[in-house]
Write a protein that holds these residues in place. Structure first.
Motif, mmCIF file in Angstrom:
data_model
loop_
_atom_site.group_PDB
_atom_site.id
_atom_site.type_symbol
_atom_site.label_atom_id
_atom_site.label_comp_id
_atom_site.label_asym_id
_atom_site.label_seq_id
_atom_site.Cartn_x
_atom_site.Cartn_y
_atom_site.Cartn_z
ATOM 1 N N HIS A 4 28.268 5.556 37.005
ATOM 2 C CA HIS A 4 28.829 6.886 37.287
ATOM 3 C C HIS A 4 30.348 6.938 37.175
ATOM 4 N N SER A 26 21.863 -1.596 39.250
ATOM 5 C CA SER A 26 22.971 -0.760 39.713
ATOM 6 C C SER A 26 23.340 -1.145 41.149
ATOM 7 N N THR A 66 28.969 3.132 43.715
ATOM 8 C CA THR A 66 28.742 4.578 43.646
ATOM 9 C C THR A 66 29.151 5.282 44.937
ATOM 10 N N VAL A 116 27.262 11.909 43.021
ATOM 11 C CA VAL A 116 27.406 11.128 41.777
ATOM 12 C C VAL A 116 28.036 11.961 40.663
ATOM 13 N N LEU A 173 31.852 11.903 40.874
ATOM 14 C CA LEU A 173 32.572 10.633 40.723
ATOM 15 C C LEU A 173 33.453 10.531 39.479
#
Ligand code: PMP
Ligand code: GLN
Length: 382
Positions: free
Chosen positions: A201, A226, A231, A282, A285
């Motif tokens: 992200h 991930s 994040t 997200v 971001l």
């Protein structure tokens, strides 16, 4: 006599440079972590769940509510449905996910291809499984995949190829065309992929992340990793996840259940709550981190460092050829820390064999505006 299983491994550069920053009082732009906190609602949720008694083991595969939130996020971000029960596993950090995926795939004598510069945990994971890393350098100056070199590196022993996009340390991005080429290259061969997408992200200038999750052919042989740490600005929570087709997930879980069994329960409750309440986090971001990148780069515009803006991640590479061409990058990072009060990471440590004339350091811009201003002032004086 004790014979080390990892004779070439010492303490990581991240630990060493953060330690030096602490000792010298330098601004720490070395190890990648924010100097600000994650969202307040997320932190409050952890406290609440701890106080409400969510303090015992959660399921080995991860809290169902969190796996469902990850599945929903994957639909929103990439338009594909991945099954929360059979394809998504919550792990104590992306690092554990990578380690387990490697142990699931690599047998003694196998080869894994890494694209240099690459993240430091890949090679020891492969070596502990009895395998060997084959290093293929990315092409400079853009850190692009050299497809011919990659094709030439594949042998009958190749079992695994590591991808990392957005790329640590360069910020470079893989495109959908890159993924198509890789799929073509490994079609019909017994080769799997670990796609390290922890910075999925953190991507700028309107670009879209080309996730292996959305590439059906590659996904069928991939572990996609991930990290909630990146994040949600909580690297110290060491909570991540891995998405893989059911058969691969089953093999990974056999290992995960003995490496760690499960992740930390109250953190998973909190993340599930926050993802449900604030799915837009997200989407915000890219703009959030792009503003930091641009502030930092604008402030460095008149410095003696040269750079092109990172397309992704929270790292900015800076070339110091015009400042101290006599110093290699390890010496430069130390000199910058001790003499100029800014700690950085040398790029050569991410290589098996870095180009001799490479003069690059990595600076982490996941920092408050005031930290970035202070650091830039010091860097402009170099
Ligand atoms: N891969 C890359 C490329 C990283 O930069 C990091 C950051 N530490 C990790 C994996 C590990 O993530 P985690 O802290 O969730 O284990
Ligand atoms: N991923 C972080 C970085 O690249 C470091 C994490 C660690 O210290 N192991 O800076």
């Amino acid at each position: 006599m004790l014979v080390s299983k990892l004779p070439n491994v010492g303490t990581t550069i991240f630990t060493r440079m953060s330690q030096l920053a602490l000792e010298t009082g330098a601004i720490n732009l070395s190890q990648g972590f924010p100097d600000f906190d994650g969202p307040q609602a997320l932190r409050e949720a952890v406290a609440r769940h701890v106080m409400q008694g969510r303090n015992q083991y959660c399921p080995m595969t991860g809290l169902p509510a969190l796996r469902q939130q990850v599945a929903a996020k994957i639909v929103r971000s990439y338009g594909v449905q991945r099954d929360a029960d059979s394809e998504i596993t919550i792990t104590p950090g992306a690092t554990e996910a990578i380690f387990c995926a490697v142990q699931a795939m690599i047998r003694p004598g196998d080869e894994a291809i890494v694209l240099d510069p690459c993240y430091d945990s890949y090679e020891p994971s492969v070596e502990l499984a009895g395998g060997r890393c084959v290093h293929v350098p990315l092409a400079l100056p853009d850190f692009a995949v050299d497809w011919q070199r990659l094709a030439d590196a594949i042998t009958p022993r190749t079992r695994l190829i590591f991808l990392n996009s957005p790329h640590n340390p360069s910020g470079a991005l893989l495109t959908r065309v890159d993924l198509d080429r890789l799929a073509e290259l490994i079609r019909g061969r017994d080769i799997h992929v670990i796609s390290d997408e922890v910075y999925e992200h953190l991507i700028f200038d309107g670009q879209r992340h080309a996730s292996v999750l959305a590439h059906e052919e590659l996904y069928q042989r991939a572990f996609v990793v991930s990290s909630f740490g990146k994040t949600y600005h909580v690297t110290g929570w060491k909570t991540g996840y891995v998405v893989a087709p059911p058969a691969l997930t089953a093999e990974l879980r056999k290992i995960h259940q003995y490496v760690n069994f499960c992740g930390v329960t109250p953190l998973q409750f909190a993340l599930a709550d926050f993802m449900a309440a604030c799915p837009e986090h997200v989407e915000e971001l890219p703009a959030f981190y792009q503003a930091k990148r641009d502030l930092f780069c604008d402030l460095l515009a008149d410095s003696n460092f040269t750079f092109s803006r990172a397309p992704g991640t929270y790292f900015q590479l800076a070339d110091y050829s015009a400042i101290r061409p006599d110093l290699d990058d390890v010496a430069m990072a130390e000199w910058l820390t001790r003499e100029h009060g800014v700690a950085a990471i040398p790029v050569s440590v991410f290589y098996q064999s870095a180009p001799k004339d490479m003069r690059l350091v990595r600076l982490c811009f996941a920092k408050r505006e005031e930290t970035l201003r202070q650091a830039a002032e010091k860097l402009c004086a170099v």
